[in-house]
Design a protein around this motif. Structure first.
Motif, short mmCIF file in Angstrom:
data_model
loop_
_atom_site.label_atom_id
_atom_site.label_comp_id
_atom_site.label_asym_id
_atom_site.label_seq_id
_atom_site.Cartn_x
_atom_site.Cartn_y
_atom_site.Cartn_z
N ILE A 154 -10.82 -0.40 -6.11
CA ILE A 154 -9.99 0.85 -5.93
C ILE A 154 -8.88 0.44 -4.90
O ILE A 154 -9.24 0.67 -3.72
N LYS A 155 -7.76 -0.22 -5.60
CA LYS A 155 -6.81 -0.52 -4.53
C LYS A 155 -6.11 0.71 -3.93
O LYS A 155 -5.35 0.40 -3.01
N GLY A 156 -6.16 2.17 -4.37
CA GLY A 156 -5.88 2.99 -3.83
C GLY A 156 -6.41 3.29 -2.41
O GLY A 156 -5.75 4.08 -1.65
N PHE A 157 -7.30 2.42 -2.10
CA PHE A 157 -8.11 2.48 -0.73
C PHE A 157 -7.33 1.88 0.32
O PHE A 157 -7.66 1.79 1.37
N ASP A 158 -6.37 0.75 -0.29
CA ASP A 158 -5.61 -0.07 0.58
C ASP A 158 -4.90 0.85 1.45
O ASP A 158 -4.05 1.73 0.78
N ALA A 159 -4.45 0.08 2.40
CA ALA A 159 -3.38 0.89 3.49
C ALA A 159 -1.94 0.84 2.71
O ALA A 159 -1.17 1.77 3.01
N ASP A 160 -1.61 -0.02 1.99
CA ASP A 160 -0.14 -0.13 1.39
C ASP A 160 -0.30 0.51 0.05
O ASP A 160 0.77 0.23 -0.43
N ALA A 161 -1.31 1.11 -0.41
CA ALA A 161 -1.44 1.80 -1.75
C ALA A 161 -0.16 2.67 -2.04
O ALA A 161 -0.06 3.51 -0.97
#
Length: 231
Positions: A154-161
């Motif tokens: 769930i890369k949308g959870f990364d800060a830089d998404a």
């Protein structure tokens, strides 16, 4: 009377060159190298076994990269406050790209320690990949006892998404054993009525209890994992 032929023969023998190989010893064999003892790196990162109703999950904490969240988790573990916490949420209605289970304190709020500072993935170098252990929160800096186990990237959870809030969710570890148990929790029965707003259709019924949470040695076959971003 001395035979001159024999005298000449004796002198010839004494003056003849003796082949070197008849007088020199063979060179010594090369020394046998000492056996090389392989260097075994000991994983000093903390590992915790979450013993649940459905089996045991072992997580590894990134205490060097995400020291605040890792120390917070261990504080609950070492104080035995996590005993009795519950996995209460599974995001099955979000589709295959956003699968996670959520656990935390669903009983006495006095068991919660104060909120912790947010550690964004842009600071820690970690990422919300499949198996990641991340802090749950409403706003950056209000996380206490709740955490996610991700069952997919769930890369949308990364800060830089792209399109995110610039803070994301703080990764501080990952599952190294018992991923099948996390899957069983994800697929456990869901209440048709419980949950408000986005939580509707995501509340487990019955919830899955964490019976005990204790530090354990690193498993011998622990995977390298995915939460640390490649340089």
């Amino acid at each position: 009377m001395i035979n001159p032929f024999l005298v000449a023969l004796a002198l010839a023998v004494q003056s003849s060159a003796i082949p070197p190989q008849a007088t020199q010893l063979p060179p010594p064999p090369p020394p046998i190298p000492a056996p090389v003892t392989p260097v075994v790196e000991i994983d000093t990162r903390p590992h915790v076994a979450l013993v649940t109703d459905l089996g045991t999950i072992i997580v590894r904490l990134e205490d060097k990269r995400a020291p605040v969240a890792a120390a917070n988790f261990l504080r609950y573990v070492d104080g035995k406050r996590m005993d009795g916490f519950q996995f209460y949420r599974a995001t099955r209605n979000w589709g295959p790209a956003n699968q996670l289970v959520q656990a935390g304190n669903r009983g006495d709020a006095r068991k919660n320690y104060p909120p912790i500072a947010h550690e964004p993935t842009t600071k820690t170098g970690l990422t919300n990949c499949k198996g990641a252990l991340s802090m749950a929160r409403l706003n950056p800096g209000d996380a206490t006892s709740d955490f996610f186990l991700l069952l997919g990237d769930i890369k949308g959870f990364d800060a830089d998404a792209p399109g995110g809030d610039g803070a994301g969710f703080a990764v501080f570890g990952e599952v190294v054993a018992g991923a099948d148990v996390a899957e069983r929790i994800f697929n456990a029965p869901i209440s048709p009525t419980a949950g408000d707003g986005v939580m509707h259709g995501q509340i487990l019924d019955p919830m899955v209890t964490i019976k005990t949470a204790r530090r354990v040695p690193a498993p011998a076959d622990a995977p390298a994992g995915c939460v640390v971003k490649a340089p």
